[in-house]
Write a protein that holds these residues in place. Structure first.
Motif, PDB file in Angstrom:
ATOM      1  N   LEU A 157       1.551   6.863  -6.651  1.00 11.69           N
ATOM      2  CA  LEU A 157       0.226   7.816  -7.249  1.00 11.69           C
ATOM      3  C   LEU A 157       0.511   9.028  -6.941  1.00 11.69           C
ATOM      4  CD1 LEU A 157      -2.587   5.364  -5.866  1.00 11.69           C
ATOM      5  CD2 LEU A 157      -2.009   6.042  -8.117  1.00 11.69           C
ATOM      6  N   ALA A 158       1.119   9.409  -5.537  1.00 11.25           N
ATOM      7  CA  ALA A 158       1.466  10.680  -5.189  1.00 11.25           C
ATOM      8  C   ALA A 158       2.526  11.356  -6.172  1.00 11.25           C
ATOM      9  CB  ALA A 158       1.780  10.924  -4.028  1.00 11.25           C
ATOM     10  N   ALA A 176       0.900  -1.269   0.006  1.00 11.12           N
ATOM     11  CA  ALA A 176       0.092  -0.108   0.083  1.00 11.12           C
ATOM     12  C   ALA A 176       0.826   1.081   0.037  1.00 11.12           C
ATOM     13  CB  ALA A 176      -0.849  -0.066   1.288  1.00 11.12           C
ATOM     14  N   ARG A 177       1.959   1.199   0.778  1.00 14.95           N
ATOM     15  CA  ARG A 177       2.814   2.396   0.844  1.00 14.95           C
ATOM     16  C   ARG A 177       3.566   2.485  -0.359  1.00 14.95           C
ATOM     17  NH1 ARG A 177       2.858   4.869   5.384  1.00 14.95           N
ATOM     18  NH2 ARG A 177       2.321   3.960   7.403  1.00 14.95           N
ATOM     19  N   PHE A 222       4.120  12.352   1.452  1.00 17.55           N
ATOM     20  CA  PHE A 222       4.180  12.404   2.786  1.00 17.55           C
ATOM     21  C   PHE A 222       2.397  13.078   3.072  1.00 17.55           C
ATOM     22  CE2 PHE A 222       5.236  16.738   2.590  1.00 17.55           C
ATOM     23  CZ  PHE A 222       4.662  17.658   3.275  1.00 17.55           C
ATOM     24  N   LEU A 223       2.063  13.859   1.997  1.00 21.29           N
ATOM     25  CA  LEU A 223       0.726  14.555   2.122  1.00 21.29           C
ATOM     26  C   LEU A 223      -0.255  13.480   2.220  1.00 21.29           C
ATOM     27  CD1 LEU A 223       0.955  17.529  -0.253  1.00 21.29           C
ATOM     28  CD2 LEU A 223       0.959  17.531   2.353  1.00 21.29           C
ATOM     29  N   VAL A 224       0.106  12.486   1.622  1.00 23.43           N
ATOM     30  CA  VAL A 224      -1.163  11.323   1.592  1.00 23.43           C
ATOM     31  C   VAL A 224      -0.858  10.203   2.408  1.00 23.43           C
ATOM     32  CG1 VAL A 224      -2.347  12.033  -0.436  1.00 23.43           C
ATOM     33  CG2 VAL A 224      -0.289  10.657  -0.721  1.00 23.43           C
ATOM     34  N   ASP A 225       0.055  10.334   3.508  1.00 24.48           N
ATOM     35  CA  ASP A 225       0.453   8.961   3.995  1.00 24.48           C
ATOM     36  C   ASP A 225      -0.513   8.579   5.033  1.00 24.48           C
ATOM     37  OD1 ASP A 225       0.322  10.900   6.244  1.00 24.48           O
ATOM     38  OD2 ASP A 225       2.053  10.521   7.476  1.00 24.48           O
ATOM     39  N   GLY A 226      -1.738   9.120   5.234  1.00 26.87           N
ATOM     40  CA  GLY A 226      -2.935   8.512   5.817  1.00 26.87           C
ATOM     41  C   GLY A 226      -3.335   7.210   4.987  1.00 26.87           C
TER      42      GLY A 226
END
Length: 496
Positions: free
Chosen positions: A205-206, A198-199, A214-218
């Protein structure tokens, strides 16, 4: 309102506070930081107690979060608390040492307090803008199971590599009606089979859209509503099939909320990763295949490239359709053997995946219906589509490619089956995928329907179409669709 979602891989449950999109520990850290700042402005009798209580809440929460894995949204909160902590504790320590407590005058302390409050406030704002996505509960009668398969086409060379022995391989995720799992069963990881996958996919994708990872690390922390390898639902019912091709650079999981909703209503959804086109595809052997498709900057050249990529995707869809036949016949020993209704199959896609769905339907008579989710119809418009088609589009604006609607209208009007184009007010291109669940709710990015309404509208309209075309369920399809936007109905022969 509060919602619950599974937490880390140890099976624990983490509570997410809806609206703030922060866990209880993150909320405690935030409250502790705010209390430290405001203690300076309280009456002297309350100041020491509030300071001690705030530190007692903040420090342990921050330690636990640091061990468990801290999100970037909490860093400014901790930074603001770290700046104010020495000033908050200093008077207490001086008193305990028998010295006179010193406190800065209000006009000196006010700018620093405001700066710290501003820094701390960026934490919940960041959590709201880039949350850990919370997937909607499917509304159908079935629970949802999922698993991932990898298939290689021995007859088709891999066109993206120079190795003559390399054969085209696709990774497919299946969502299917399942038996209800016991309470506490861990839900499926979003974006991959494991958190590491997933990471990898999230970072790709980012990077594809120019965002810092890091902005979409959630996003890779999220879990969907399905369960990996859940037992297939009983009663021997056969499930109609829906194939799905993602957008350019997209991945098989990009429409998970939609796929789970369809599966809960009795459909088998098979979503594809297209190697060398999808942002990142993790193969069974652990290798990651990255995207090699990109714009040239020249419109005519890009259209030529897109036609070629669409053809590859259409061939992938046809190959997966064949593999599902083999699966249902029991040739692969799959638990879904004998449970697929291979006479009722729809082909769908988002963006360029929608174009691939249109081409696959033209080339392969085994597909009984088509759904194009805001996809420009690349490639030839002949032969004519011979099965019902639903095209969902965002509103046309001055920024819309002027060729889009004429091309789409031509494809629908040439069809020998009744087709529908539904323009959804407030939709954006990313409305038709999971993006609204984890991207900032900015209309120019994800439309203006909102995080709850976006997946609902896409699922409701496509379910109405699939039930009418694949299951022959009676009802006013045009009326059901028109409730969500501006509907154009194209009848065979060019009539409306």
């Amino acid at each position: 309102m509060r919602q619950w979602r599974p937490g880390a891989d140890d099976g624990r449950v983490t509570e997410i506070i809806t609206g703030l999109y922060m866990s209880p520990l993150e909320i405690l850290s935030l409250l502790g930081a705010v209390a430290l700042v405001t203690a300076r402005w309280l009456p002297s009798v309350l100041r020491p107690r509030v300071t001690i209580a705030a530190a007692a809440v903040l420090v342990p929460s921050a330690i636990v979060l640091s061990v468990a894995g801290i999100r970037w949204q909490l860093l400014p909160v901790l930074a603001g608390a770290a700046l104010v902590l020495p000033f908050a504790l200093s008077p207490l320590l001086r008193r305990r040492g028998g010295r006179t407590a010193w406190r800065a005058r209000w006009w000196l302390a006010l700018p620093g307090s405001l700066a710290c409050v501003g820094l701390i406030a960026t934490g919940p704002v960041g959590a709201w803008a880039f949350p850990v996505p919370e997937f909607p509960e499917p509304s159908g009668e079935f629970a949802v199971g999922t698993r991932v398969v990898q298939w290689t086409d021995p007859l088709r060379p891999e066109s993206f590599t120079a190795d003559p022995d390399d054969r085209r391989t696709v990774v497919v995720q299946l969502w299917y009606p399942a038996q209800k799992s016991p309470a506490g069963t861990q839900r499926a990881q979003y974006l991959g089979r494991t958190e590491q996958e997933a990471r990898t996919v999230s970072a790709a994708l980012a990077g594809a859209v120019g965002l810092p990872g890091f902005l979409v690390d959630g996003v890779p922390r999220a879990r969907s509503r399905s369960v990996f390898d859940a037992p297939v639902a009983g009663a021997g019912e056969r499930f109609p099939i829906v194939l799905f091709s993602p957008g350019s650079g997209g991945v098989r999981t990009q429409n998970t909320a939609w796929a789970e909703e369809l599966a809960s209503h009795g459909y088998l959804v098979a979503a594809l990763d297209h190697p060398y086109d999808s942002a990142a595809v993790v193969l069974d052997d652990g290798r990651t295949v990255s995207s090699e498709t990109s714009s040239s900057g020249d419109r005519d050249k890009d259209e030529e490239l897109a036609v070629g990529w669409t053809a590859v995707r259409a061939a992938d869809l046809g190959f997966v359709r064949t593999q599902l036949d083999r699966l249902d016949r029991g040739e692969t020993g799959d638990p879904l053997a004998g449970r697929l209704d291979t006479s009722r199959v729809a082909v769908t896609g988002h963006s360029i995946g929608g174009a691939a769905a249109l081409q696959a339907a033209r080339q392969d008579g085994r597909f009984g219906a088509v759904i194009d989710l805001d996809g420009y119809p690349h490639g030839p418009t002949s032969p004519a589509l011979g099965r019902p088609t639903l095209a969902l589009t965002q509103a046309v604006t001055p920024d819309t490619d002027p060729r889009y609607l004429p091309r789409l209208t031509e494809a629908l009007e040439l069809s020998t089956a009744t087709s529908y184009r539904l323009t959804i007010p407030g939709a954006g291109h990313l409305t038709f995928m999971d993006g609204p669940l984890y991207l900032p709710p900015v209309p120019s990015i994800v439309g203006s329907l909102g995080r709850a309404e976006s997946p609902h509208v896409v699922a409701a309209t496509t379910l109405a179409f699939l039930d009418a075309t694949l299951r022959d369920r009676p009802g006013d399809l045009a009326g059901a669709l028109s409730a969500y936007g501006e509907l154009s109905v194209h009848h065979p022969g060019g009539g409306r």
